[in-house]
Design a protein around this motif. Structure first.
Motif, PDB file in Angstrom:
ATOM      1  N   TRP A 190       0.838  -1.209   0.000  1.00  0.00           N
ATOM      2  CA  TRP A 190       0.000   0.000   0.000  1.00  0.00           C
ATOM      3  C   TRP A 190       0.863   1.245   0.000  1.00  0.00           C
ATOM      4  CZ3 TRP A 190      -4.948  -0.249  -1.056  1.00  0.00           C
ATOM      5  CH2 TRP A 190      -5.654  -1.418  -0.761  1.00  0.00           C
ATOM      6  N   VAL A 191       0.531   2.163  -0.831  1.00  0.00           N
ATOM      7  CA  VAL A 191       1.256   3.437  -0.884  1.00  0.00           C
ATOM      8  C   VAL A 191       0.244   4.572  -0.710  1.00  0.00           C
ATOM      9  CG1 VAL A 191       2.698   4.946  -2.282  1.00  0.00           C
ATOM     10  CG2 VAL A 191       2.893   2.470  -2.510  1.00  0.00           C
ATOM     11  N   GLN A 192       0.582   5.494   0.183  1.00  0.00           N
ATOM     12  CA  GLN A 192      -0.374   6.584   0.394  1.00  0.00           C
ATOM     13  C   GLN A 192      -0.343   7.543  -0.781  1.00  0.00           C
ATOM     14  OE1 GLN A 192      -0.103   8.813   4.070  1.00  0.00           O
ATOM     15  NE2 GLN A 192      -2.126   9.722   3.730  1.00  0.00           N
ATOM     16  N   ASP A 193      -1.520   8.021  -1.114  1.00  0.00           N
ATOM     17  CA  ASP A 193      -1.668   9.026  -2.165  1.00  0.00           C
ATOM     18  C   ASP A 193      -0.728  10.191  -1.832  1.00  0.00           C
ATOM     19  OD1 ASP A 193      -4.458   9.854  -4.099  1.00  0.00           O
ATOM     20  OD2 ASP A 193      -2.749  11.202  -3.805  1.00  0.00           O
ATOM     21  N   PRO A 194       0.100  10.590  -2.768  1.00  0.00           N
ATOM     22  CA  PRO A 194       1.086  11.640  -2.462  1.00  0.00           C
ATOM     23  C   PRO A 194       0.465  13.026  -2.346  1.00  0.00           C
ATOM     24  CG  PRO A 194       1.216  11.033  -4.777  1.00  0.00           C
ATOM     25  CD  PRO A 194       0.228  10.092  -4.145  1.00  0.00           C
ATOM     26  N   ASP A 195      -0.747  13.163  -2.813  1.00  0.00           N
ATOM     27  CA  ASP A 195      -1.350  14.496  -2.858  1.00  0.00           C
ATOM     28  C   ASP A 195      -1.836  14.957  -1.487  1.00  0.00           C
ATOM     29  OD1 ASP A 195      -0.855  14.326  -5.476  1.00  0.00           O
ATOM     30  OD2 ASP A 195      -2.943  14.331  -6.149  1.00  0.00           O
ATOM     31  N   SER A 196      -2.016  16.254  -1.373  1.00  0.00           N
ATOM     32  CA  SER A 196      -2.664  16.779  -0.169  1.00  0.00           C
ATOM     33  C   SER A 196      -3.903  17.567  -0.579  1.00  0.00           C
ATOM     34  CB  SER A 196      -1.691  17.636   0.634  1.00  0.00           C
ATOM     35  OG  SER A 196      -1.250  18.707  -0.141  1.00  0.00           O
ATOM     36  N   LEU A 197      -4.625  17.990   0.426  1.00  0.00           N
ATOM     37  CA  LEU A 197      -5.933  18.590   0.149  1.00  0.00           C
ATOM     38  C   LEU A 197      -5.852  20.095  -0.034  1.00  0.00           C
ATOM     39  CD1 LEU A 197      -8.081  16.618   2.716  1.00  0.00           C
ATOM     40  CD2 LEU A 197      -8.395  16.613   0.234  1.00  0.00           C
ATOM     41  N   ASP A 198      -6.730  20.572  -0.874  1.00  0.00           N
ATOM     42  CA  ASP A 198      -6.930  22.012  -1.036  1.00  0.00           C
ATOM     43  C   ASP A 198      -7.137  22.632   0.348  1.00  0.00           C
ATOM     44  OD1 ASP A 198      -7.634  24.544  -1.776  1.00  0.00           O
ATOM     45  OD2 ASP A 198      -9.577  23.997  -2.634  1.00  0.00           O
ATOM     46  N   THR A 199      -6.498  23.753   0.563  1.00  0.00           N
ATOM     47  CA  THR A 199      -6.573  24.381   1.890  1.00  0.00           C
ATOM     48  C   THR A 199      -8.004  24.733   2.286  1.00  0.00           C
ATOM     49  OG1 THR A 199      -5.577  26.050   3.315  1.00  0.00           O
ATOM     50  CG2 THR A 199      -6.216  26.762   1.118  1.00  0.00           C
ATOM     51  N   TRP A 200      -8.846  24.997   1.279  1.00  0.00           N
ATOM     52  CA  TRP A 200     -10.227  25.381   1.590  1.00  0.00           C
ATOM     53  C   TRP A 200     -11.041  24.201   2.105  1.00  0.00           C
ATOM     54  CZ3 TRP A 200     -10.533  30.326   2.090  1.00  0.00           C
ATOM     55  CH2 TRP A 200      -9.733  31.156   1.295  1.00  0.00           C
ATOM     56  N   PHE A 201     -10.509  22.985   1.885  1.00  0.00           N
ATOM     57  CA  PHE A 201     -11.234  21.832   2.410  1.00  0.00           C
ATOM     58  C   PHE A 201     -11.228  21.874   3.933  1.00  0.00           C
ATOM     59  CE2 PHE A 201     -12.007  17.438   3.597  1.00  0.00           C
ATOM     60  CZ  PHE A 201     -12.982  17.064   2.687  1.00  0.00           C
ATOM     61  N   SER A 202     -10.090  22.184   4.503  1.00  0.00           N
ATOM     62  CA  SER A 202     -10.039  22.239   5.962  1.00  0.00           C
ATOM     63  C   SER A 202     -10.653  23.527   6.508  1.00  0.00           C
ATOM     64  CB  SER A 202      -8.608  22.078   6.467  1.00  0.00           C
ATOM     65  OG  SER A 202      -7.749  23.007   5.845  1.00  0.00           O
ATOM     66  N   SER A 203     -10.471  24.643   5.796  1.00  0.00           N
ATOM     67  CA  SER A 203     -11.073  25.867   6.324  1.00  0.00           C
ATOM     68  C   SER A 203     -12.578  25.897   6.079  1.00  0.00           C
ATOM     69  CB  SER A 203     -10.393  27.110   5.771  1.00  0.00           C
ATOM     70  OG  SER A 203     -10.207  27.017   4.388  1.00  0.00           O
ATOM     71  N   GLY A 204     -13.047  25.104   5.136  1.00  0.00           N
ATOM     72  CA  GLY A 204     -14.493  25.009   4.920  1.00  0.00           C
ATOM     73  C   GLY A 204     -15.209  24.384   6.099  1.00  0.00           C
ATOM     74  N   MET A 205     -14.460  23.659   6.920  1.00  0.00           N
ATOM     75  CA  MET A 205     -15.058  22.997   8.087  1.00  0.00           C
ATOM     76  C   MET A 205     -14.876  23.829   9.350  1.00  0.00           C
ATOM     77  SD  MET A 205     -13.252  19.360   7.302  1.00  0.00           S
ATOM     78  CE  MET A 205     -13.865  18.633   8.804  1.00  0.00           C
ATOM     79  N   TRP A 206     -14.386  25.047   9.156  1.00  0.00           N
ATOM     80  CA  TRP A 206     -13.891  25.837  10.282  1.00  0.00           C
ATOM     81  C   TRP A 206     -14.906  26.076  11.398  1.00  0.00           C
ATOM     82  CZ3 TRP A 206      -9.415  26.025  12.064  1.00  0.00           C
ATOM     83  CH2 TRP A 206      -8.892  27.091  12.779  1.00  0.00           C
ATOM     84  N   THR A 207     -16.174  26.319  11.042  1.00  0.00           N
ATOM     85  CA  THR A 207     -17.137  26.632  12.116  1.00  0.00           C
ATOM     86  C   THR A 207     -17.355  25.451  13.046  1.00  0.00           C
ATOM     87  OG1 THR A 207     -19.063  26.029  10.791  1.00  0.00           O
ATOM     88  CG2 THR A 207     -18.422  28.363  10.790  1.00  0.00           C
ATOM     89  N   PHE A 208     -17.240  24.235  12.527  1.00  0.00           N
ATOM     90  CA  PHE A 208     -17.512  23.099  13.418  1.00  0.00           C
ATOM     91  C   PHE A 208     -16.274  22.290  13.799  1.00  0.00           C
ATOM     92  CE2 PHE A 208     -17.567  20.072   9.874  1.00  0.00           C
ATOM     93  CZ  PHE A 208     -18.001  20.870   8.814  1.00  0.00           C
ATOM     94  N   SER A 209     -15.238  22.334  12.955  1.00  0.00           N
ATOM     95  CA  SER A 209     -14.017  21.602  13.356  1.00  0.00           C
ATOM     96  C   SER A 209     -13.391  22.274  14.571  1.00  0.00           C
ATOM     97  CB  SER A 209     -13.022  21.550  12.193  1.00  0.00           C
ATOM     98  OG  SER A 209     -12.430  22.809  11.966  1.00  0.00           O
ATOM     99  N   THR A 210     -13.646  23.563  14.734  1.00  0.00           N
ATOM    100  CA  THR A 210     -13.108  24.274  15.890  1.00  0.00           C
ATOM    101  C   THR A 210     -13.927  24.033  17.148  1.00  0.00           C
ATOM    102  OG1 THR A 210     -14.399  26.189  15.210  1.00  0.00           O
ATOM    103  CG2 THR A 210     -12.092  26.168  14.563  1.00  0.00           C
TER     104      THR A 210
END
Length: 958
Positions: A495-515
């Motif tokens: 198994w090899v992990q996908d080398p890519d990372s996520l668009d920064t807006w993916f994590s900030s899009g969750m900002w109201t509830f991830s916090t």
RNA sequence: GGGCGCAUAGCUCAGCUGGCUAGAGCGCUUCGUUUACACCGAAGAUGUCCUGGGUUCGAAUCCUAGUGCGCCCACCA
């Protein structure tokens, strides 16, 4: 009590100390506020600044507005939470560090390798992060630091993974091949809104693929034509109708092409030849046509920006080289018909300005058009879903539809509301969102791949894993690619992990509830802990420039994860521009450092300059002069307070956090003077109107109202009066006014008000005082503080101003004392009773004679009666060289110094003005339609006005 | 190409649902060593509310066309 305070307020001396005290008190944290259990909450999650750089004034503007809202609501008794954080800004940060690395060490990120490079990034992040936090504190932001978050910290990482997996299971996240914006320099995809455009000169080549091909085609990029699989024409185009559907095989500069003639309504008949060569692999539009028509897709350009193999002599050449070769070839074969210069819109990378290559590539997407089913594994029956104003049922809808409904239904409101339209327009045209980025800094995609030979593959089931198989169609026919999606790496070989990372807006899009503790605080569709207390938030306050980038994504993600809106209101502020109207931004480097401004003028002045004169959604120009003006205002407030506190009559009001306005100071109406009633009435209005303004996001208006009261009413008039007007209630009134005024000002200028509050002898923080309330929820008629007192004092003010004005105009020396004779009209009694005010308020009047009302004389049948009626007698009784002033129906004669000529000119001017106004008013009133159709009130007003003016004119003509 | 915003005093801008002689701050002019403040006080001057048309008794405000500036979106080969 006499306090010795410095003459001028020195912000730098106090601000840091005050902030430390606040922070130490713990009141930034709503858990420490002394509130009833059922106190409503008020939450703002701070839009996390990018850690690419220190803050600029745009951020300060955001902090000023949000802190204003937060402090106001905290004082109003809300369970107030303002949650701080920073954003890792994946691609932007990586670029900054890469540039730095190249400049300082001459290395690329590949030289260092993934791990070492990430260490470098984190080192950099630590520094900027601490600078940002220090700057934020400098502004006075009352953020709850105990809940501080970072988009890339552990809890957020967990949340992002969970979200990805949930969306994947729901089929919302998928992997697919699509045309993406590819930056050959960054070696990464870019989201549509990360692409910028530049006008440029380009050459438009008109050519034929081959001699026997019936179409002539125009292009700016001949090299991509190697991958053409069709020619598109407008279905209405008569010239080409007969060809539609046919397939041609051509030899294009040595490469064999199969071209199908297709019809597409997007093709403009008037542009070029009206026929368009379709290159599915290197144009978004062409890709869509290819999908619609089932065309073959041929990749011409690779991720390195060079021509792929299979193109004979062109293979391995750069785009530019290939273009040149092809043009040469066409020219040689006489196939090139035209070469012209045109204006072109070139897409470039917003970070490095490299031209973008649209390429087909395997990427991860969030589908906005996929109908949603119930969330995996969770019971979804909320009986009261529809009745809850924050909830939105998303079953059977697409993310796009749900996000539009959230706004159209009024659950989310925009301030100003014109942005609602922009949001909906944008939403309706939204395509699937590419969330994978080929960069190292960011959330790693929780996906693992492995490739296996076909015959070996047994369907391997992992417990609690999500495995899907994708057949890779073209190149590796015998291999099967397995995909595993999960929080932990899968067990097993290869198994090899996908080398890519996520668009920064993916994590900030969750900002109201991830916090707020999602996903731990969300079990079986039920919120608990912070999530239940503070979500949805009340306001999202941010710049309109990221309305689409961020706001829309937050709405979609919150609806998906919680079936709940992330916020009730979206307040959008404008950009802060420099004094030339240019945008301040990090990339341009013209941002003013807010810390410099604060050092020079103080945080309070800086805040005011960002709040006053600024309206929602509009840009703001800022200059040093403007800030200096507000520094003066802050200093004025300081000195007003200094005076009040040092006044021997001053009393520290009883300290109690829930004291309401005046309630602890009952005033005996009999002891109040005209000026007292006036200022108390004004104050009451101020409290009502300021609150009303703030409730409706009219910050600028509220600020101006406060300035007007503080400077013009309180300082320039009431305090001046208080210097000589001695009565029993003065000390109390001064204290009460200052007390409430500081509270009203506090959300705007927290530092200076808190400092003064302390100097007044209060032991509790102003920050947690109760917002003032007026004793009368409804305005009272004339009897109390408002009404007569207010009107009376206004009249005295007018008289005083008129006298000062006359002195200045007639150039009467300041030292010269004069006598005033006043014919009082209806107001004679009042003026007489306030004689001492007129004498003391710098009018230079040493003697004030008040004559009786004319009608009294009239009734007495005195010999003077006739004269009085025409007011002729005043001119008889008063020396010829007296200066005549008419104000508010009162005649004033200044005796002692005259300039006859000037007086004549003045009267003449005034008369002309009056005549003009009378003619206008008469015209209006003689208009039948006006009298009939206009509201009675207005007509009556107009009539009265006319009458008054006529009277005044009469007087003047005498 | 589509959409949005702005145009009001020398400058930066308010002006909500049409209705007092269109406002504020800065700047400008004149005066002032008043015991809170010169980071001050007093007084003053300044407008074709971008242009044309319309609706209305009444328009800075509403409608329409145009001009200029700014911004956003879009698949002009």
């Amino acid at each position: 009590m006499i306090k010795e305070l410095p003459k001028a307020y020195e912000p730098s001396k106090y601000e840091d100390g005050i902030y430390k005290k606040w922070e130490k008190s713990g009141f930034f944290n709503p858990d420490n506020l002394d509130l009833p259990k059922n106190a409503p909450s008020y939450t703002i999650i701070l839009p996390p600044p990018n850690i690419t750089d220190k803050l600029h004034l745009g951020h300060s503007s955001m902090l000023a507005i949000e802190d204003l809202l937060i402090r106001y609501h905290r004082m109003k008794g809300f369970r107030t939470l303002w949650l701080p954080g920073t954003d890792h800004a994946a691609i932007a940060t990586q670029n900054v560090v890469e540039k730095k690395l190249l400049k300082e060490e001459g290395k690329t990120r590949q030289d260092l390798g993934r791990e070492k490079f990430l260490e470098k990034v984190l080192e950099f992040v630590k520094i900027t992060q601490s600078v940002i936090l220090r700057q934020t504190r400098k502004m006075g932001a009352s953020l709850d630091w105990s809940r501080e978050a970072f988009t890339l910290d552990k809890p957020r990482e967990e949340a992002v993974k969970k979200m990805f997996i949930d969306m994947y299971e729901a089929g919302v996240i998928y992997r697919g091949e699509r045309i993406v914006n590819w930056c050959p320099r960054c070696h990464s995809t870019l989201a549509d809104d990360e692409v910028e455009y530049k006008d440029q000169q380009a050459k438009l080549y008109t050519f034929k693929y081959s001699k026997d091909f019936p179409f002539t085609i125009a292009t700016t990029r001949p090299e991509t034509k190697l991958g053409d699989t069709a020619v598109a024409v407008n279905p209405k185009d008569k010239r080409y109708k007969k060809y539609i559907g046919k397939v041609y095989e051509v030899d294009f500069v040595g490469i064999k092409l199969k071209l199908k003639i297709i019809a597409d309504r997007h093709v403009e008949m008037d542009f070029g030849t009206g026929a368009l060569g379709v290159t599915p692999a290197h144009s978004m539009a062409d890709w869509q046509m290819a999908e619609a028509n089932g065309l073959e897709i041929i990749k011409v350009i690779g991720e390195d920006g060079k021509i792929n193999n299979n193109f004979k002599k062109y293979s391995g050449k750069t785009v530019e080289e290939a273009r040149e070769m092809i043009v040469k070839e066409l020219r040689k074969n006489n196939l090139l018909e035209k070469e012209e210069e045109i204006e072109n819109n070139l897409s470039i990378c917003y970070r490095c300005n490299t031209p973008i290559e649209p390429l087909p590539s395997k990427q991860w997407f969030v589908s906005v058009d996929k109908k949603l089913k119930r969330l995996g594994g969770e019971t979804q029956k909320h009986k009261n879903t529809k009745t809850q104003k924050h909830k939105l049922d998303i079953e059977g809808k697409t993310l796009k539809e749900a996000a539009i409904e959230a706004v159209k239904s009024g659950k989310i409101k925009f301030i100003p509301d014109r942005f609602e339209k922009r949001y909906i327009d944008w939403m309706e045209n939204l395509h699937d969102w590419c969330i994978s980025r080929q960069i190292w800094f960011g959330h790693r995609i929780p996906v693992w791949h492995r490739t296996r030979k076909h015959e070996n593959t047994k369907t391997q089931k992992h417990e609690n894993t999500k495995t899907r198989k994708h057949k890779n169609t073209k190149t590796q026919k015998h291999e099967i690619e397995e995909i595993y999606v999960g929080i932990e790496p899968p067990k097993g070989e290869g198994w090899v992990q996908d080398p890519d990372s996520l668009d920064t807006w993916f994590s900030s899009g969750m900002w109201t509830f991830s916090t707020l503790g999602w996903p731990d605080n969300f079990k079986n569709g039920k919120k608990k802990g912070d999530l239940s207390r503070f979500h949805p938030t009340q306001v999202l306050e941010t710049g309109y420039d990221i309305l689409t980038l961020w706001v829309s994504r937050m709405i979609m993600m919150s609806l998906f994860a919680l079936r709940e809106i992330p916020f009730e209101n979206v307040y959008l502020h404008g950009m802060v521009l420099d004094e030339h109207g240019k945008k301040m931004s990090k990339s341009k480097g013209n941002g003013i450092d807010p810390v410099d401004m604060i050092d020079k003028f103080g945080a309070d002045a800086a805040r005011l300059s960002l709040l006053i004169g600024n309206t929602p959604g509009n840009d703001l120009r800022l200059s040093e002069e403007k800030i200096a003006g507000f520094r003066n205002l802050v200093n004025k407030i300081w000195n007003v307070s200094r005076y009040v506190i040092s006044d021997f009559r001053f009393q520290t009001p009883p300290s109690s956090a829930d004291r309401g306005w005046v309630s602890d100071f009952r005033f005996n109406q009999k002891n109040l003077t005209v000026s007292d009633k006036w200022i108390l009435g004004k104050m009451e209005n101020l409290i009502k109107e300021t609150g009303d303004d703030l409730d409706n996001y009219r910050f600028s208006q509220a600020g101006e109202r406060l300035r007007e009261f503080t400077w013009n009413d309180f300082a320039d008039w009431y305090l001046e009066v208080s210097k000589f007007e001695k009565n029993k209630e003065k000390g109390k009134i001064l204290s009460v006014i200052l007390n409430d005024l500081l509270k009203l000002w506090h959300p705007f200028i927290p530092f200076v008000t808190e400092k003064i509050w302390e100097e007044m002898g209060n032991d509790k923080f102003l920050m947690i005082e109760k917002w003032p309330v007026t004793p009368h929820p409804q305005p009272l008629p004339h009897s109390c503080c408002r009404g007569r007192g207010e009107i009376d004092f206004e009249l005295i003010k007018d008289v005083i101003t008129a006298i000062r004005n006359a002195r200045a105009e007639n150039k009467i020396e300041p030292a010269r004392k004069i006598k005033a004779v006043i014919y009082g009209g209806k107001s004679a009694d009042l003026i007489k009773s306030q004689e001492y005010l007129i004498k003391n308020m710098r009018t230079g009047i040493k003697e004030l004679e008040i004559k009786e009302k004319a009608d009294k004389i009239k009734n007495r049948r005195s010999p003077l009666r006739e004269a009085a009626a025409g007011q002729r007698m005043w001119h008889c009784l008063v020396p010829k060289d007296a200066i005549h002033i008419a104000v508010a129906g009162i005649e004033i004669y200044l005796i002692g110094a005259v300039d006859e000529e000037k007086e004549k000119i003045r009267i003449k001017k005034e008369r002309e003005n009056l005549e003009k106004l009378i003619i206008m008013a008469e015209k209006k009133l003689s208009n039948k339609e006006f009298v009939e159709k206009a509201p009675e009130k207005i007509v009556k007003q107009e009539k009265e006005k006319l009458k008054l003016r006529k009277e005044e004119l009469k007087k003047l003509t005498k």
